[in-house]
Design a protein around this motif. Structure first.
Motif, mmCIF file in Angstrom:
data_model
loop_
_atom_site.group_PDB
_atom_site.id
_atom_site.type_symbol
_atom_site.label_atom_id
_atom_site.label_comp_id
_atom_site.label_asym_id
_atom_site.label_seq_id
_atom_site.Cartn_x
_atom_site.Cartn_y
_atom_site.Cartn_z
ATOM 1 N N ASP A 168 0.788 -1.258 -0.423
ATOM 2 C CA ASP A 168 0.148 -0.017 0.008
ATOM 3 C C ASP A 168 0.846 1.430 -0.332
ATOM 4 O O ASP A 168 2.205 1.221 0.331
ATOM 5 C CB ASP A 168 -0.545 -0.040 1.097
ATOM 6 C CG ASP A 168 -1.934 -0.976 1.266
ATOM 7 O OD1 ASP A 168 -1.766 -1.898 0.225
ATOM 8 O OD2 ASP A 168 -3.137 -1.432 2.329
ATOM 9 N N ILE A 169 0.348 2.353 -0.800
ATOM 10 C CA ILE A 169 1.282 3.606 -1.029
ATOM 11 C C ILE A 169 0.077 3.914 0.014
ATOM 12 O O ILE A 169 -0.825 4.323 -0.090
ATOM 13 C CB ILE A 169 0.993 3.852 -1.898
ATOM 14 C CG1 ILE A 169 -0.046 4.094 -2.992
ATOM 15 C CG2 ILE A 169 2.720 2.476 -2.748
ATOM 16 C CD1 ILE A 169 1.287 4.603 -4.449
ATOM 17 N N THR A 170 0.917 5.741 -0.122
ATOM 18 C CA THR A 170 -0.084 7.194 0.926
ATOM 19 C C THR A 170 -0.030 8.164 -0.544
ATOM 20 O O THR A 170 1.116 8.272 -1.312
ATOM 21 C CB THR A 170 1.126 7.282 1.674
ATOM 22 O OG1 THR A 170 1.108 6.476 2.587
ATOM 23 C CG2 THR A 170 0.244 9.089 2.120
ATOM 24 N N ASN A 171 -0.903 8.135 -1.311
ATOM 25 C CA ASN A 171 -1.534 9.608 -1.953
ATOM 26 C C ASN A 171 -0.785 10.873 -1.152
ATOM 27 O O ASN A 171 -0.469 10.891 -0.171
ATOM 28 C CB ASN A 171 -2.404 9.419 -2.825
ATOM 29 C CG ASN A 171 -3.451 9.562 -1.809
ATOM 30 O OD1 ASN A 171 -3.654 10.268 -0.456
ATOM 31 N ND2 ASN A 171 -5.267 9.740 -2.056
ATOM 32 N N GLN A 172 -0.576 11.933 -2.239
ATOM 33 C CA GLN A 172 -0.554 13.056 -2.146
ATOM 34 C C GLN A 172 -0.883 13.769 -0.634
ATOM 35 O O GLN A 172 -0.601 14.737 -0.108
ATOM 36 C CB GLN A 172 -0.334 14.346 -3.414
ATOM 37 C CG GLN A 172 -1.898 14.660 -3.989
ATOM 38 C CD GLN A 172 -2.024 13.481 -4.798
ATOM 39 O OE1 GLN A 172 -1.634 12.149 -4.816
ATOM 40 N NE2 GLN A 172 -3.121 13.771 -5.744
ATOM 41 N N HIS A 173 -2.284 13.331 -0.879
ATOM 42 C CA HIS A 173 -3.021 13.366 0.715
ATOM 43 C C HIS A 173 -3.344 13.304 1.306
ATOM 44 O O HIS A 173 -3.785 13.759 2.757
ATOM 45 C CB HIS A 173 -4.562 13.528 -0.044
ATOM 46 C CG HIS A 173 -5.179 14.024 -1.329
ATOM 47 N ND1 HIS A 173 -5.147 15.725 -1.667
ATOM 48 C CD2 HIS A 173 -5.025 13.698 -2.358
ATOM 49 C CE1 HIS A 173 -5.300 16.179 -2.946
ATOM 50 N NE2 HIS A 173 -5.374 14.565 -3.626
ATOM 51 N N GLY A 174 -2.320 12.589 1.707
ATOM 52 C CA GLY A 174 -2.055 11.568 2.658
ATOM 53 C C GLY A 174 -2.811 9.939 2.962
ATOM 54 O O GLY A 174 -2.699 9.904 3.802
ATOM 55 N N ALA A 175 -3.599 9.874 2.349
ATOM 56 C CA ALA A 175 -4.962 8.604 2.183
ATOM 57 C C ALA A 175 -3.781 7.669 1.707
ATOM 58 O O ALA A 175 -3.336 7.738 0.936
ATOM 59 C CB ALA A 175 -5.907 9.269 1.217
ATOM 60 N N LYS A 176 -4.163 6.762 2.767
ATOM 61 C CA LYS A 176 -3.380 5.344 2.286
ATOM 62 C C LYS A 176 -4.574 4.450 0.852
ATOM 63 O O LYS A 176 -5.319 4.132 0.969
ATOM 64 C CB LYS A 176 -3.884 4.053 2.833
ATOM 65 C CG LYS A 176 -2.700 4.308 4.599
ATOM 66 C CD LYS A 176 -1.054 3.502 3.954
ATOM 67 C CE LYS A 176 -0.362 3.652 5.602
ATOM 68 N NZ LYS A 176 0.742 3.460 5.108
#
Length: 75
Positions: A5-13
């Motif tokens: 899993d990665i974190t997007n630019q908004h900080g959501a997983k």
């Protein structure tokens, strides 16, 4: 490619494709959840003296009638 899993630019997983696919609602799961809701609703109506004429439940694009929701009914 890294499959965690990665974190997007908004900080959501953001889940991997595999996790996302596992969370897709199937007709069987939607029917099972609708049957649970129907059972609770029928019991509550019976306790207060209401009678149901027609019941239709829609979830995730799947539509179920009273016949579908009764236990053992074939869709």
């Amino acid at each position: 490619m890294d499959r965690r899993d990665i974190t997007n630019q908004h900080g959501a997983k953001v889940p991997t494709e595999t996790k996302a696919i596992r969370h897709i609602e199937t007709e069987e799961k939607a029917l099972a959840d609708a049957r649970k809701l129907y059972g609770i609703f029928v019991r509550a109506c019976g306790l207060v003296g209401f009678r149901l004429n027609t019941v239709k439940i829609e979830r995730s694009g799947y539509k179920f009638t009273e016949k579908d929701l009764q236990k053992g009914a074939k869709t």
